[in-house]
Design a protein around this motif. Structure first.
Motif, PDB file in Angstrom:
ATOM      1  N   THR A 298     -27.323  -2.427  12.874  1.00 47.77           N
ATOM      2  CA  THR A 298     -27.113  -1.118  13.495  1.00 47.77           C
ATOM      3  C   THR A 298     -26.332  -1.220  14.811  1.00 47.77           C
ATOM      4  OG1 THR A 298     -29.291  -1.360  14.533  1.00 47.77           O
ATOM      5  CG2 THR A 298     -29.175  -0.093  12.475  1.00 47.77           C
ATOM      6  N   ASP A 299     -26.071  -2.444  15.295  1.00 45.21           N
ATOM      7  CA  ASP A 299     -25.413  -2.639  16.593  1.00 45.21           C
ATOM      8  C   ASP A 299     -24.158  -3.495  16.475  1.00 45.21           C
ATOM      9  OD1 ASP A 299     -27.436  -1.220  17.926  1.00 45.21           O
ATOM     10  OD2 ASP A 299     -28.680  -3.009  18.082  1.00 45.21           O
ATOM     11  N   LEU A 300     -23.374  -3.284  15.442  1.00 51.56           N
ATOM     12  CA  LEU A 300     -22.243  -4.171  15.188  1.00 51.56           C
ATOM     13  C   LEU A 300     -21.095  -3.994  16.166  1.00 51.56           C
ATOM     14  CD1 LEU A 300     -22.199  -4.192  11.282  1.00 51.56           C
ATOM     15  CD2 LEU A 300     -23.323  -5.752  12.875  1.00 51.56           C
ATOM     16  N   GLU A 301     -21.147  -2.954  16.996  1.00 57.22           N
ATOM     17  CA  GLU A 301     -20.109  -2.796  18.017  1.00 57.22           C
ATOM     18  C   GLU A 301     -20.131  -3.958  19.007  1.00 57.22           C
ATOM     19  OE1 GLU A 301     -17.705  -0.628  18.197  1.00 57.22           O
ATOM     20  OE2 GLU A 301     -18.370   0.310  16.336  1.00 57.22           O
ATOM     21  N   LEU A 302     -21.221  -4.728  19.016  1.00 56.68           N
ATOM     22  CA  LEU A 302     -21.337  -5.856  19.922  1.00 56.68           C
ATOM     23  C   LEU A 302     -20.606  -7.091  19.401  1.00 56.68           C
ATOM     24  CD1 LEU A 302     -25.151  -5.534  20.751  1.00 56.68           C
ATOM     25  CD2 LEU A 302     -23.223  -4.700  22.114  1.00 56.68           C
ATOM     26  N   LEU A 303     -20.172  -7.085  18.144  1.00 55.40           N
ATOM     27  CA  LEU A 303     -19.542  -8.266  17.559  1.00 55.40           C
ATOM     28  C   LEU A 303     -18.134  -8.454  18.106  1.00 55.40           C
ATOM     29  CD1 LEU A 303     -20.628  -8.014  13.814  1.00 55.40           C
ATOM     30  CD2 LEU A 303     -21.748  -9.216  15.691  1.00 55.40           C
ATOM     31  N   PRO A 304     -17.661  -9.708  18.148  1.00 55.77           N
ATOM     32  CA  PRO A 304     -16.317  -9.979  18.671  1.00 55.77           C
ATOM     33  C   PRO A 304     -15.224  -9.593  17.667  1.00 55.77           C
ATOM     34  CG  PRO A 304     -17.339 -12.001  17.915  1.00 55.77           C
ATOM     35  CD  PRO A 304     -18.387 -10.942  17.805  1.00 55.77           C
ATOM     36  N   ARG A 305     -14.069  -9.254  18.190  1.00 55.43           N
ATOM     37  CA  ARG A 305     -12.906  -8.975  17.337  1.00 55.43           C
ATOM     38  C   ARG A 305     -12.012 -10.223  17.317  1.00 55.43           C
ATOM     39  NH1 ARG A 305     -12.576  -2.986  18.603  1.00 55.43           N
ATOM     40  NH2 ARG A 305     -12.784  -2.007  16.556  1.00 55.43           N
ATOM     41  N   THR A 306     -12.547 -11.285  16.743  1.00 56.63           N
ATOM     42  CA  THR A 306     -11.824 -12.544  16.599  1.00 56.63           C
ATOM     43  C   THR A 306     -12.132 -13.103  15.223  1.00 56.63           C
ATOM     44  OG1 THR A 306     -13.627 -13.963  17.376  1.00 56.63           O
ATOM     45  CG2 THR A 306     -12.170 -13.008  19.057  1.00 56.63           C
ATOM     46  N   PRO A 307     -11.361 -14.092  14.744  1.00 54.44           N
ATOM     47  CA  PRO A 307     -11.786 -14.795  13.527  1.00 54.44           C
ATOM     48  C   PRO A 307     -13.105 -15.520  13.784  1.00 54.44           C
ATOM     49  CG  PRO A 307      -9.497 -15.288  14.096  1.00 54.44           C
ATOM     50  CD  PRO A 307     -10.090 -14.591  15.287  1.00 54.44           C
ATOM     51  N   GLY A 308     -13.745 -15.945  12.715  1.00 56.33           N
ATOM     52  CA  GLY A 308     -14.964 -16.715  12.902  1.00 56.33           C
ATOM     53  C   GLY A 308     -15.827 -16.784  11.656  1.00 56.33           C
TER      54      GLY A 308
END
Length: 453
Positions: A298-308
């Motif tokens: 429910t809080d995926l806005e915290l994830l980075p916008r990079t490969p991984g």
């Protein structure tokens, strides 16, 4: 520990907040309000272990003073603070630190570092719970005449497990394919088949039969630690039914009765036991497998916008559902590992090459057939959720309720696919299906997917 102190200390705070007479449900509700990450099995085990006259032979609680008294069946009262004989504000050990080196892991992925290295040993690693009840699966060679159950099975592994169970001080029983649950001294005729030969449908009925008889012999399983040493084929349904009866379940050999030092005991060892053992040896594997590193879906806005790399983690309730649907053991924790942004043909056609967008738009809210993980979940959960199609939104609702995701961000995708393949082979998550040897999990998933199609 999930919080800044162990659960036994939190129990003192809980005791001070309880009414004069209370039930387990009151304790559970209090934890849900103030310490929601402590699961029900841990709460139940601590309530019983810290109750006056509770599980006396459970070494985890041997050094602890009681916090509660039982006033009636299922009802408790808090012992006044001045009578407890233990300071609940004693210093707790600091949180564990993960030793992680991205450069080292990328070197492994690119073939410069050889095999994936093991993480440094943790001197404060948790010990396993000493069981109240041990269930030993009947395996291997059998005698040809009626005999006491403990003497029927002559396989060396069974006899060694029997000796460990006898020396543990726990109640122990034999699991038989044809006789169900048997006390060690009960005379039986040898089975004509073994536990791992049971039909999957029969395993479910057999597990319910075993748990019912166990309750008739030892009483309520609420808060009891039950250790199962049996073929993986039967652990799944039995694990689910034991949990439903309130037991704290684990699998494998019986642990030693050597006392534990209070300062090194990790109270979270009472969590639902890893029937499907995941023991990552690499730092990145440890990170992805650690539920404390996971972000709620429910809080995926915290994830980075990079490969991984990413790992989907299921909670205890979700694991029980997967367990029952697959009829195979699935523990709370890591169930799937993947990567996004690694070099492949996908990079030429798929613009979603960062962790946040891929997990949000493809895996959580996208079309099911566009995601291997989402399609696998649809395959397993279709009947349970009453899905009308593979794109039924109830699947997303279930994912939001029961899943979280751990990530390992990298600056670019060089060597990422190779690292992902190493980790999947190392961790063997139960819902990964691609490029892996055939197992009972993958055979079951293939059967279910064929039926769904």
């Amino acid at each position: 520990m999930k919080y800044d102190r162990p659960v036994w200390q939190i129990m003192h705070e809980c005791a001070d907040a309880m009414p004069a007479v209370f039930r387990y449900e009151d304790v559970r509700s209090w934890f849900k309000a103030y310490y929601p990450d402590v699961n029900e099995a841990t709460i139940r085990a601590h309530l019983i272990g810290l109750t006056e006259g509770g599980r006396a032979k459970h070494v985890q609680f041997a050094p602890r003073s009681p916090v509660f008294r039982r006033v009636a069946r299922g009802e408790y009262e808090s012992i006044p603070l001045h009578e407890r004989g233990e300071d609940p504000h004693a210093a707790a050990p600091g949180p564990r630190r993960l030793a992680m080196s991205l450069a080292g892991d990328r070197a492994v992925a690119q073939g410069r570092g050889g095999a994936v290295e093991s993480a440094p040993a943790d001197d404060g690693a948790p010990e396993q719970l000493v069981p109240h009840v041990v269930l030993l699966g009947s395996v291997g060679e059998r005698v040809n005449v009626p005999a006491p159950a403990k003497e029927v099975y002559r396989d060396v592994s069974f006899q060694l497990a029997r000796l460990e169970a006898e020396s543990s001080g726990a109640d122990w029983f034999v699991l038989s394919a044809e006789h169900g649950l048997i006390a060690p001294h009960e005379w039986i005729s040898p089975d004509s088949r073994t536990l791992d030969e049971l039909d999957p449908g029969y395993r479910v009925v057999w597990a319910s039969w075993v748990v019912t008889r166990l309750q008739s012999l030892v009483g309520s399983l609420d808060g009891m630690v039950v250790r199962v040493d049996a073929p993986a084929a039967v652990i799944g349904p039995l694990y689910a039914d034991l949990q439903a009866a309130g037991a704290v379940v684990s699998s494998g050999p019986v642990v030693s009765l050597a006392p534990l030092e209070p300062e090194t005991w990790d109270e979270e060892a009472a969590d639902l036991a890893p029937v499907t053992a995941i023991e990552p040896s690499s730092p990145v594997g440890a990170h992805l497998s650690d539920p404390q590193q996971a972000t709620p879906s429910t809080d995926l806005e915290l994830l980075p916008r990079t490969p991984g790399l990413y790992g989907w983690v299921v909670d205890a309730d979700g694991a029980r559902v997967l367990n029952r649907c697959l009829r195979l053991p699935v523990a709370a924790g890591l169930v799937f590992v993947g990567q996004v942004g690694g070099s492949s043909w996908h990079s030429l056609v798929d613009p979603v090459l960062n962790l946040r967008d891929h997990i949000q738009t493809v895996q959580l809210h996208g079309r099911t057939r566009a995601s291997t993980f989402r399609m696998t979940l649809a395959t397993v959960l279709s009947d349970h959720l009453g899905m009308t199609s593979v794109d039924d939104p109830v699947l997303t609702t279930w994912m939001l309720e029961h899943l979280s995701v751990s990530t390992w961000a990298v600056p670019d995708g060089e060597g990422l696919r190779e690292l992902a393949q190493l980790l999947v082979a190392e961790l063997d998550p139960p819902l990964n299906v691609d490029h892996l040897p055939a197992t009972e999990y993958r055979s079951r998933l293939q059967q279910m997917r064929t039926a769904l199609a």
